[in-house]
Design an enzyme around this catalytic site. Structure first.
Site, PDB file in Angstrom:
ATOM      1  N   LYS A   1     -13.605  -3.267   0.790  1.00  0.00           N
ATOM      2  CA  LYS A   1     -12.459  -2.402   0.532  1.00  0.00           C
ATOM      3  C   LYS A   1     -11.349  -3.201  -0.144  1.00  0.00           C
ATOM      4  O   LYS A   1     -11.430  -4.424  -0.262  1.00  0.00           O
ATOM      5  CB  LYS A   1     -11.954  -1.786   1.841  1.00  0.00           C
ATOM      6  CG  LYS A   1     -11.482  -2.793   2.873  1.00  0.00           C
ATOM      7  CD  LYS A   1     -11.070  -2.108   4.161  1.00  0.00           C
ATOM      8  CE  LYS A   1     -10.597  -3.153   5.181  1.00  0.00           C
ATOM      9  NZ  LYS A   1     -10.106  -2.533   6.430  1.00  0.00           N
TER      10      LYS A   1
ATOM     11  N   ARG B   1      -6.138   3.985  16.178  1.00  0.00           N
ATOM     12  CA  ARG B   1      -5.904   4.027  14.736  1.00  0.00           C
ATOM     13  C   ARG B   1      -6.789   5.098  14.110  1.00  0.00           C
ATOM     14  O   ARG B   1      -6.302   6.130  13.679  1.00  0.00           O
ATOM     15  CB  ARG B   1      -6.154   2.636  14.126  1.00  0.00           C
ATOM     16  CG  ARG B   1      -5.606   2.483  12.731  1.00  0.00           C
ATOM     17  CD  ARG B   1      -5.784   1.068  12.210  1.00  0.00           C
ATOM     18  NE  ARG B   1      -7.187   0.658  12.088  1.00  0.00           N
ATOM     19  CZ  ARG B   1      -7.581  -0.420  11.427  1.00  0.00           C
ATOM     20  NH1 ARG B   1      -6.692  -1.204  10.833  1.00  0.00           N
ATOM     21  NH2 ARG B   1      -8.847  -0.742  11.363  1.00  0.00           N
TER      22      ARG B   1
ATOM     23  N   TYR C   1      17.489 -18.706  -8.910  1.00  0.00           N
ATOM     24  CA  TYR C   1      18.439 -17.696  -8.459  1.00  0.00           C
ATOM     25  C   TYR C   1      19.130 -18.132  -7.173  1.00  0.00           C
ATOM     26  O   TYR C   1      18.512 -18.676  -6.254  1.00  0.00           O
ATOM     27  CB  TYR C   1      17.726 -16.363  -8.209  1.00  0.00           C
ATOM     28  CG  TYR C   1      17.326 -15.630  -9.464  1.00  0.00           C
ATOM     29  CD1 TYR C   1      18.293 -15.163 -10.350  1.00  0.00           C
ATOM     30  CD2 TYR C   1      15.995 -15.398  -9.752  1.00  0.00           C
ATOM     31  CE1 TYR C   1      17.926 -14.479 -11.500  1.00  0.00           C
ATOM     32  CE2 TYR C   1      15.616 -14.711 -10.893  1.00  0.00           C
ATOM     33  CZ  TYR C   1      16.586 -14.257 -11.764  1.00  0.00           C
ATOM     34  OH  TYR C   1      16.227 -13.577 -12.906  1.00  0.00           O
TER      35      TYR C   1
ATOM     36  N   MET D   1      10.221 -13.027 -10.223  1.00  0.00           N
ATOM     37  CA  MET D   1       9.181 -12.072 -10.584  1.00  0.00           C
ATOM     38  C   MET D   1       8.020 -12.712 -11.334  1.00  0.00           C
ATOM     39  O   MET D   1       6.847 -12.419 -11.045  1.00  0.00           O
ATOM     40  CB  MET D   1       9.770 -10.943 -11.435  1.00  0.00           C
ATOM     41  CG  MET D   1       8.756  -9.855 -11.781  1.00  0.00           C
ATOM     42  SD  MET D   1       9.443  -8.532 -12.790  1.00  0.00           S
ATOM     43  CE  MET D   1      10.559  -7.753 -11.625  1.00  0.00           C
TER      44      MET D   1
END
Length: 345
Positions: free
Chosen positions: A33, A128, A242, A290
């Site tokens: 998955k 769950r 930053y 980023m």
């Protein structure tokens, strides 16, 4: 390279599957998955099929449809989320097997896909997915009349061998399934390591295939190299990145690397992570941004072309600890910009 290179060692993946398979007398499937835990479900499943895996597990029907195209018609593909509203056509066209989780799903499946194979998931305390005790008592007769392929549950604390929840869930699972004459599955990687009492008829390893905890004997499957874009010298007292979050305490050489939180380098790694040039550690300094990170390479003899974030010196679990998370999140966060390279046939 202008982006990171993510190398996936398929030989190591296959070796991990064989090692886990050798620990049990049960059949061994594979959980692929989340796009094969971020490594590419198609490539992962094709290689594991060559090793002998015949049953694969995905989270949702959409993943199963993609996997079916990659694997062809023979392997069985199971869907943990069961038969959701809107899944009927996907399940039928891709020959997917839903693991039904509720009376509602059972009714939907029998009404819309009569004769289509299915399994049953049981809730043994994780709260769950799966039939709760009372719902299973109500629905078991109907479900068993239609011959489910498997009865399955999932352990909540299998990565903690001494946790009392393991024995509790094993007992509940046996009470819910003993004597029903249907093949059973309880264990993923952690459950395999708990021993034969937890193995039943089928085990379904996930994280252990990909080199993660709690399978300490696993071979590392992933290597991540990040290219150096630019290097610069800093005087003592100069700052990086930053927020001026890191200040040089000595004359320093700083490398700026291509890779950031858009690529799955969690921002929590800011000022915490270590990269490597060969065996030499180089600390990440300043904030993860980023697209870029900055690394202190002052102690290297020369400017490197790249540094290694995941590799022989540091696996996914070591990096996860630096970020305060788990190896699963590191793997499944790996970004799409990396050049994905395969090692091993």
């Amino acid at each position: 390279m202008s982006t990171g290179a993510l190398t996936i060692d398929l030989d190591a993946l296959a070796a991990n599957w064989r090692a886990l398979d050798a620990l049990t007398a049960a059949e061994t499937g594979a959980v692929v998955k989340a796009d094969g835990y971020g490594l590419g479900a198609a490539r992962v499943a094709r290689r594991l099929a060559r090793e002998g895996a015949r049953r694969f597990f995905v989270a949702v029907a959409e993943e199963g449809a993609v996997l079916r195209r990659a694997l062809g018609p023979e392997p069985e593909i199971y869907v943990f989320s069961g038969h959701m509203e809107g899944d009927t056509r996907k399940l039928a066209e891709a020959a997917l097997i839903p693991m039904l989780n509720s009376i509602e799903q059972l009714a939907r499946h029998l009404e819309t896909l009569p004769g289509h194979p299915f399994g049953i998931q049981l809730d043994t305390g994780m709260n769950r997915l799966g039939f709760e005790w009372s719902d299973w008592a109500e629905a078991a007769g109907i479900a068993l009349e239609h011959e489910p392929l498997w009865l399955m549950s999932h352990l909540a604390c299998a990565d903690e061998p001494d946790h009392g929840m393991n024995g509790y869930q094993l007992d509940i699972f046996r009470q819910m399934t003993d004597g029903l004459g249907v093949p059973r599955s309880l264990s993923a990687t952690g459950g395999i390591l708990l021993g034969p009492d937890y193995h039943f008829d089928l085990v379904r390893p996930g994280i252990g295939l990909y080199g993660g905890h709690p399978f300490e004997a696993a071979q590392q499957v992933v290597r991540l190299d990040l290219p150096v874009v630019q290097c610069r010298d800093l005087a003592r007292g100069e700052v990086v990145g930053y927020g001026n979050s890191w200040q040089a305490e000595r004359p320093s050489r700083i490398a700026t690397l291509s890779g950031g939180y858009a690529d799955g380098l969690l921002r929590a790694l800011s000022d915490r992570a270590t990269l490597h040039h060969g065996a030499t550690p180089c600390p990440l300094v300043g904030r993860v941004s980023m697209d870029l990170i900055t690394v202190d390479i002052t102690d290297l003899d020369a400017d490197p072309d790249y540094l290694t974030l995941l590799g022989p010196e540091q696996g996914v679990d070591a990096l996860a600890r630096m970020a305060g998370t788990i190896g699963y999140e590191i793997l499944t966060s790996l970004g799409r910009r990396y050049a994905r390279l395969e090692q091993g046939a």
